[in-house]
Design a protein around this motif. Structure first.
Motif, PDB file in Angstrom:
ATOM      1  N   SER A  10       5.955 -11.456  -2.622  1.00 52.63           N
ATOM      2  CA  SER A  10       6.439 -12.278  -3.777  1.00 52.63           C
ATOM      3  C   SER A  10       5.482 -12.563  -4.954  1.00 52.63           C
ATOM      4  O   SER A  10       5.270 -13.306  -5.521  1.00 52.63           O
ATOM      5  CB  SER A  10       7.282 -13.710  -3.408  1.00 52.63           C
ATOM      6  N   GLN A  11       4.612 -11.233  -5.174  1.00 49.34           N
ATOM      7  CA  GLN A  11       3.901 -11.368  -6.158  1.00 49.34           C
ATOM      8  C   GLN A  11       4.126 -10.208  -7.190  1.00 49.34           C
ATOM      9  O   GLN A  11       4.402  -9.151  -6.590  1.00 49.34           O
ATOM     10  CB  GLN A  11       2.241 -11.637  -5.664  1.00 49.34           C
ATOM     11  N   LYS A  57       4.013  -1.824   1.417  1.00 48.86           N
ATOM     12  CA  LYS A  57       2.575  -2.215   0.507  1.00 48.86           C
ATOM     13  C   LYS A  57       2.687  -1.566  -0.834  1.00 48.86           C
ATOM     14  O   LYS A  57       2.974  -0.116  -0.854  1.00 48.86           O
ATOM     15  CB  LYS A  57       1.623  -1.460   1.428  1.00 48.86           C
ATOM     16  N   ARG A  58       2.428  -2.147  -1.697  1.00 51.65           N
ATOM     17  CA  ARG A  58       2.331  -1.651  -3.185  1.00 51.65           C
ATOM     18  C   ARG A  58       0.869  -1.059  -3.460  1.00 51.65           C
ATOM     19  O   ARG A  58      -0.243  -1.636  -3.024  1.00 51.65           O
ATOM     20  CB  ARG A  58       2.487  -2.809  -4.277  1.00 51.65           C
ATOM     21  N   LEU A  59       0.869   0.175  -4.071  1.00 48.50           N
ATOM     22  CA  LEU A  59      -0.180   0.839  -4.310  1.00 48.50           C
ATOM     23  C   LEU A  59      -0.959   1.153  -5.550  1.00 48.50           C
ATOM     24  O   LEU A  59      -0.234   0.566  -6.611  1.00 48.50           O
ATOM     25  CB  LEU A  59       0.074   2.515  -3.935  1.00 48.50           C
ATOM     26  N   VAL A 112       9.145   2.909 -15.551  1.00 47.32           N
ATOM     27  CA  VAL A 112       7.796   3.092 -15.300  1.00 47.32           C
ATOM     28  C   VAL A 112       7.582   2.240 -14.059  1.00 47.32           C
ATOM     29  O   VAL A 112       7.808   1.180 -13.666  1.00 47.32           O
ATOM     30  CB  VAL A 112       6.675   2.482 -16.191  1.00 47.32           C
ATOM     31  N   ALA A 113       7.539   3.082 -12.824  1.00 46.00           N
ATOM     32  CA  ALA A 113       7.658   2.547 -11.232  1.00 46.00           C
ATOM     33  C   ALA A 113       6.320   2.724 -10.803  1.00 46.00           C
ATOM     34  O   ALA A 113       5.655   3.750 -10.851  1.00 46.00           O
ATOM     35  CB  ALA A 113       8.651   3.207 -10.597  1.00 46.00           C
ATOM     36  N   ALA A 168       6.075  -2.650 -12.348  1.00 44.51           N
ATOM     37  CA  ALA A 168       4.891  -3.443 -11.598  1.00 44.51           C
ATOM     38  C   ALA A 168       5.403  -4.951 -11.733  1.00 44.51           C
ATOM     39  O   ALA A 168       4.536  -5.762 -11.178  1.00 44.51           O
ATOM     40  CB  ALA A 168       3.597  -3.303 -12.717  1.00 44.51           C
ATOM     41  N   THR A 169       6.223  -5.620 -12.609  1.00 46.31           N
ATOM     42  CA  THR A 169       6.346  -6.990 -12.777  1.00 46.31           C
ATOM     43  C   THR A 169       7.389  -7.447 -11.584  1.00 46.31           C
ATOM     44  O   THR A 169       7.548  -8.529 -11.225  1.00 46.31           O
ATOM     45  CB  THR A 169       7.058  -7.151 -14.032  1.00 46.31           C
TER      46      THR A 169
END
Length: 406
Positions: free
Chosen positions: A192-193, A283-285, A360-361, A386-387
Motif C-alpha cells: 500500500s505504498q 514486486k514493483r520494479l 504510463v505503467a 506509479a501512483t
C-alpha cells in the motif's frame, strides 16, 4: 643486415605470441537457445556451446530437495552466497547456507535484528551476458569473463558505469521499518505504498541501495532458466505462494538452503537464496515502463518513473490482459519482455501478463498470492501507474557495492 635481424626478431615474437594465445584456455561459455515457436516449456530451451550435454537442475519433489544436475560447480551457482550487508554496501559476514539464523562461522546472526545496520542479501557473482536473436530463436550466453565487447553486465553496472564483481539481490521481500525498507526475517512486507514512497524507503539505506530493477529480474530469470532448461519456473522451482488466503511473513524458508520449492500453492519458493522472488506479493520494479502501449527500458541506474533517458524499444504488447504469455521477445541486448498474451498455463512461458496500453505503467513482477499458475519468473504486470496503491504490491531491495570495496 641489421634490418633483417630486426625483422626476424619481430617474426619470432609474433609467432611466440600466437603459440601462447593458441595454448591459452578459452573461457567457457554456457548458453541456451529459446525457440519462440515451440509452445512446450520442456523442449523449447536447448543448451548451446559449453552447456551442451549438461544435466539440468530442478526441485526433486519426491525426495524433498534440490537437484543441481551439472550446475552445482558452475561459478554463478557455486559462488552465490547469503550475507549480512552493511548499509555502506560492504559485507559484514556470511550466513549459514542452510540455517540463516546462524552465522557461517557460528553463533546467532542478525537476520531478524531490526536494529542491525544493514540487510540480509544474496550475493550474485559477476555474469557477462550476450543476448541476441536469430529468426525465431533468442540466445542467452553466460561467461565468467568478458569474452568480447558484445557481452554485457547490466545487472552488475552501477550509476557511475562501474562493472562490479558482485551485486546484491534481496533475501526477503521489503518491509519498511522506521521509514527505511529492510530485507530481514520475521517481517510483514510493506504494501500500500506508491512507487515514489517505495523508492524513497529503499534509498534510505544509502546511495548504493534501490529497488530491484528490470536488469536484475532479467538476470534471475536467465539464471534459473539456464540451469533448469525450462520456461515453466513453477514446475522446476516450486509453485510459490500462489493460492493462499493470507500473505506470508519473511523467513519461512530460513532453513531451506539456496533453492527450495514445493507443489504446495500456499508455501514460499526460494532461488539463489532469495525467498518469494515470485508469488506472495507483486514486486514493483525500476527500469521498465509501458508508455501508451510501447515498452521503454533503462538497463542501468539511475532510474525514474517517467521514461526520461529510457530506450524506446518500439515493442508493444497485445492479446488478453490477465491471460498467459505466448510470446516474449528480446529487447535489444537487455532482456526478454512479453509481447503477446494468448497462451495457457502449460504452454510457452506458463505465466500471466496484465497490461494497459493507455497509460504510463510501471512494471510489477512475479504475481501474488491469488494468481495461481500465472505466478512465476515470467509473470509481468504493466497495468497501473506509479501512483497506484494496492495491498498486493510491495518492493524489494537491491544494492550495488562501492566499486573500491567490491
Amino acid at each position: 643486415v641489421f634490418m633483417a635481424k630486426e625483422s626476424t626478431s619481430q617474426e619470432i615474437l609474433s609467432k611466440t605470441n600466437q603459440i601462447i594465445e593458441a595454448g591459452r584456455e578459452k573461457p567457457k561459455r554456457y548458453g541456451m537457445r529459446i525457440n519462440r515457436l515451440d509452445s512446450n516449456p520442456a523442449t523449447r530451451v536447448k543448451y548451446v556451446l559449453d552447456a551442451v550435454g549438461m544435466t539440468p537442475a530442478g526441485m526433486n519433489y519426491s525426495g524433498g530437495g534440490f537437484d543441481y544436475g551439472d550446475w552445482g560447480d558452475i561459478w554463478f551457482v557455486k559462488n552465490n552466497r547469503p550475507v549480512m550487508l552493511r548499509t555502506d554496501g560492504t559485507v559484514d559476514y556470511e550466513l549459514n547456507h542452510d540455517n540463516h539464523t546462524l552465522k557461517l562461522s557460528g553463533g546467532a546472526s542478525d537476520v531478524a535484528n531490526v536494529s542491525y545496520g544493514g540487510n540480509a542479501m544474496s550475493e550474485i557473482p559477476l555474469i557477462w551476458v550476450k543476448r541476441y536473436s536469430i529468426a525465431n530463436y533468442d540466445y542467452v550466453i553466460f561467461c565468467e569473463t568478458q569474452y568480447d565487447d558484445t557481452y554485457k553486465a547490466y545487472a552488475h553496472t552501477d550509476a557511475d558505469g562501474n562493472i562490479l564483481p558482485v551485486t546484491y539481490f534481496p533475501m526477503y521481500e521489503g518491509a519498511v521499518i522506521n521509514n527505511r525498507m529492510r530485507s530481514l526475517s520475521g517481517q510483514t512486507p510493506t504494501a500500500s505504498q506508491t512507487d515514489a514512497q517505495e523508492t524513497t524507503a529503499a534509498q534510505q539505506n544509502g546511495d548504493r541501495w534501490d529497488k530491484l530493477s528490470f536488469s536484475e529480474i532479467t538476470l534471475m530469470y536467465e539464471m534459473c532458466t539456464m540451469i533448469s532448461c525450462n520456461t515453466n519456473s513453477q514446475t522446476k522451482f516450486g509453485n510459490g505462494c500462489s493460492t493462499a488466503d493470507n500473505f506470508l511473513q519473511t523467513g519461512t524458508l530460513n532453513g531451506k538452503g539456496q533453492f527450495f520449492g514445493s507443489t504446495s500453492t500456499t508455501a514460499a519458493v526460494k532461488m539463489f537464496y532469495c525467498e518469494n522472488f515470485f508469488g506472495n506479493y507483486w514486486k514493483r520494479l525500476r527500469g521498465l515502463l509501458l508508455i501508451n502501449g510501447v515498452y521503454y527500458i533503462k538497463p542501468v541506474p539511475p532510474y525514474n518513473s517517467e521514461g526520461t533517458g529510457y530506450i524506446n524499444t518500439g515493442m508493444t504488447v497485445s492479446g488478453t490482459s490477465g491471460g498467459y504469455i505466448s510470446k516474449m521477445e528480446l529487447a535489444s541486448d537487455i532482456g526478454r519482455i512479453p509481447t503477446v498474451v494468448s497462451g495457457s498455463e502449460t504452454t510457452y512461458e506458463c505465466d500471466g501478463c496484465w497490461f494497459n496500453n493507455a497509460i504510463v505503467a510501471v512494471a510489477l513482477f512475479g504475481g501474488y498470492r491469488t494468481d495461481g499458475s500465472r505466478c512465476g519468473l515470467s509473470c509481468w504486470h504493466v497495468n497501473i501507474p506509479a501512483t497506484s496503491v494496492r495491498t498486493s504490491i510491495v518492493a524489494s531491495l537491491s544494492c550495488k557495492p562501492p566499486a573500491q570495496a567490491a
